[in-house]
Design a protein around this motif. Structure first.
Motif, short mmCIF file in Angstrom:
data_model
loop_
_atom_site.label_atom_id
_atom_site.label_comp_id
_atom_site.label_asym_id
_atom_site.label_seq_id
_atom_site.Cartn_x
_atom_site.Cartn_y
_atom_site.Cartn_z
N ALA A 2 0.84 -1.21 0.00
CA ALA A 2 0.00 0.00 0.00
C ALA A 2 0.87 1.25 0.00
O ALA A 2 0.55 2.25 -0.67
N GLU A 3 1.98 1.18 0.73
CA GLU A 3 2.91 2.32 0.75
C GLU A 3 3.55 2.54 -0.61
O GLU A 3 3.96 3.65 -0.93
N ASP A 4 3.62 1.45 -1.41
CA ASP A 4 4.17 1.57 -2.77
C ASP A 4 3.12 2.01 -3.78
O ASP A 4 3.40 2.13 -4.97
N GLY A 5 1.87 2.21 -3.32
CA GLY A 5 0.83 2.73 -4.20
C GLY A 5 -0.06 1.70 -4.86
O GLY A 5 -0.82 2.05 -5.77
N GLU A 6 -0.03 0.44 -4.43
CA GLU A 6 -0.89 -0.59 -5.02
C GLU A 6 -2.34 -0.38 -4.56
O GLU A 6 -2.63 -0.43 -3.36
N PRO A 7 -3.28 -0.16 -5.51
CA PRO A 7 -4.68 0.14 -5.13
C PRO A 7 -5.33 -0.97 -4.31
O PRO A 7 -5.99 -0.69 -3.30
N ALA A 13 -4.82 -11.20 -6.28
CA ALA A 13 -4.81 -10.02 -7.16
C ALA A 13 -3.47 -9.30 -7.08
O ALA A 13 -2.99 -8.74 -8.08
N LEU A 14 -2.86 -9.31 -5.90
CA LEU A 14 -1.56 -8.64 -5.72
C LEU A 14 -0.38 -9.50 -6.18
O LEU A 14 0.77 -9.07 -6.08
N GLU A 15 -0.67 -10.74 -6.62
CA GLU A 15 0.36 -11.69 -7.06
C GLU A 15 1.28 -12.12 -5.93
O GLU A 15 2.43 -12.51 -6.16
N LEU A 16 0.78 -12.04 -4.70
CA LEU A 16 1.54 -12.57 -3.58
C LEU A 16 1.46 -14.09 -3.53
O LEU A 16 2.31 -14.76 -2.95
N ILE A 17 0.40 -14.63 -4.11
CA ILE A 17 0.22 -16.08 -4.27
C ILE A 17 -0.32 -16.32 -5.67
O ILE A 17 -0.85 -15.41 -6.32
N ASP A 18 -0.21 -17.58 -6.15
CA ASP A 18 -0.80 -17.91 -7.43
C ASP A 18 -2.09 -18.70 -7.21
O ASP A 18 -2.50 -18.95 -6.07
#
Length: 468
Positions: free
Chosen positions: A55-60, A104-109
């Protein structure tokens, strides 16, 4: 068991690590229900922490989740009981959405999403016995709890908050940076060891594409050939970790390489020809093209005309023993080269393979004037000195003596360096040098005396000054 315990030490978030250790302790002490509940708690805590970083990097998507968590925390800390209940409801909402957000954030597949969703369901069964029919208690086995813990570690807990796309973008930017320095340990730690498998595959495939096809991408900001060379070095580091993964990534590029222009094909051969994974990926048709090209270069190099730099680089791969065995045309092409072309190629890299050709390089076809003699001695012959045996040393010195063009102005300096380069041959090597010097003494007394002094053969000097 050792494998699981090793993973426990690699949990990325130090705040989550105690939860994971508690889950493992519950498993080892025979309380699988508690282990499952704590494993899911660790997953939620880890995903929330990673979402806050992104979130700090700007990911919606990450911002939305982080905002809900913040709201729930504020409500949960209220003195108003109604608000506290509201906060619990919001946190339950976060828990319901958290795996979808992680996907959605690609933290997992997608497959990891399925695994962790099973963990969530089993957590509900473990924490809420009323969900079971007829009031039966859910009784998972210890191995089932262990499988959940292992899946959570592999999918999520041991990885930093990095996304697939962002990892690739970060890797591309790092390699294309003008100040890029290849440090294999740092490279593999950052973009391979600490990256989840799906993102790792993307990084390796990205490197393979640029290394093989020499892609000219104006957005990268680096000349295509230079970037391709850097990507090839990265592939070598990745291959040290997982050669099969690199082979598969290279194989995906072979269709395009087969249709590329000949300059790109030759560049790929030069850049990756010493990498075993490359040859495992190359189809037979393309291998045949490489062999035909090598034969062509060998024929071209028969004349004294200097080969182009890329052609020299291609033939210089002859130093690799495995490649000589799998691509015999390479040895034949080298042997076909004119002595001057051989000298240019050997000057690129000293190697034991070249020692049997040094006498030919010093011959009259190879050395045509004093300047050429000095250059070949210093750049070709002396660097190969540490690889010589007695037989090749004798042949080299004989060729040196026989061609007068090897005897330029600073020849004694070169011979002294050559003597030092063959010190590994010991007393037997000294005997060969004595033979050479004695032959020389028959024609040039001043040169003989100077070399005897440089070589430390004081007995020869004494004998000449006192012939009796």
């Amino acid at each position: 068991m050792i494998d699981l315990e090793e993973r426990l030490t690699r949990v990325h978030n130090p705040d989550v690590r105690p939860l994971v250790q508690d889950a493992h302790r519950s498993y080892t002490t025979g309380v699988p229900r508690a282990a499952i509940v704590l494993t899911w708690t660790a997953v939620c805590a880890d995903l929330i922490a990673k979402a806050q970083v992104l979130a700090e990097d700007g990911e919606p998507d990450a911002k939305a989740l982080a905002h809900k968590v913040e709201e729930a925390q504020q409500l949960g800390g209220s003195s108003d009981e109604k608000k506290r209940r509201e906060g619990v409801g919001k946190m339950l909402e976060v828990e319901r959405e958290i795996l979808d957000t992680a996907l959605a954030l690609e933290l997992i597949d997608s497959s990891q999403h399925v695994q962790l969703d099973r963990l969530r369901e089993d957590r509900h069964q473990s924490a809420h016995p009323s969900l079971r029919p007829l009031g039966e208690l859910y009784e998972p086995t210890a191995e089932y709890a262990r499988a959940h813990l292992l899946a959570a570690l592999d999918a999520l807990l041991i990885h930093p908050p990095s996304q697939g796309r962002k990892i690739v973008a970060s890797f591309a930017a790092a390699v294309a940076d003008p100040s890029f320095v290849l440090h294999p340990a740092h490279l593999t730690h950052t973009y391979f060891d600490r990256v989840r498998p799906a993102a790792r595959n993307k990084v390796v495939e990205f490197a393979a594409r640029f290394a093989v096809l020499q892609v000219d991408d104006p957005t990268v900001g680096l000349e295509a050939k230079q970037l391709a060379d850097r990507m090839a070095e990265c592939l070598r580091c990745f291959a040290d970790r997982d050669s099969g993964l690199v082979t598969n990534a290279l194989a995906k590029q072979m269709g395009k390489l087969g249709n590329a222009e000949s300059g790109v094909q030759l560049a790929a051969f030069i850049r990756l020809g010493d990498l075993p994974s490359f040859w495992k990926a190359v189809p037979e048709t393309l291998r045949g093209w490489f062999e035909a090209k090598i034969v062509q270069l060998g024929l071209k190099g028969r004349s004294p005309a200097v080969l182009e730099l890329d052609e020299i680089k291609a033939l210089a791969l002859v130093v690799h023993a495995e490649l000589r065995q799998s691509l015999p045309a390479l040895v034949q092409a080298f042997e076909n080269l004119h002595p001057r072309a051989k000298a240019v190629l050997i000057a690129r890299r000293a190697d034991a393979f070249f020692t049997s050709y040094l006498a030919e390089v010093l011959g009259r076809e190879g050395v045509i004037n004093f300047d050429a003699g000095a250059a070949i001695a210093n750049r070709v012959v002396i660097p190969c000195g540490p690889f010589l045996d007695l037989e090749t040393l004798r042949a080299v010195l004989s060729a040196w003596w026989d061609n007068g063009q090897n005897w330029g102005r600073r020849v004694n300096d070169s011979l002294e360096e050559m003597k030092q380069a063959t010190v590994h041959l010991g007393p037997e090597g000294d005997a060969v040098w004595r033979e050479f010097l004695e032959e020389l003494g028959e024609g040039d007394n001043a040169t003989y005396q100077d070399l005897a002094r440089r070589f430390g053969f004081t007995d020869l000097l004494a004998a000449q000054s006192d012939p009796e």
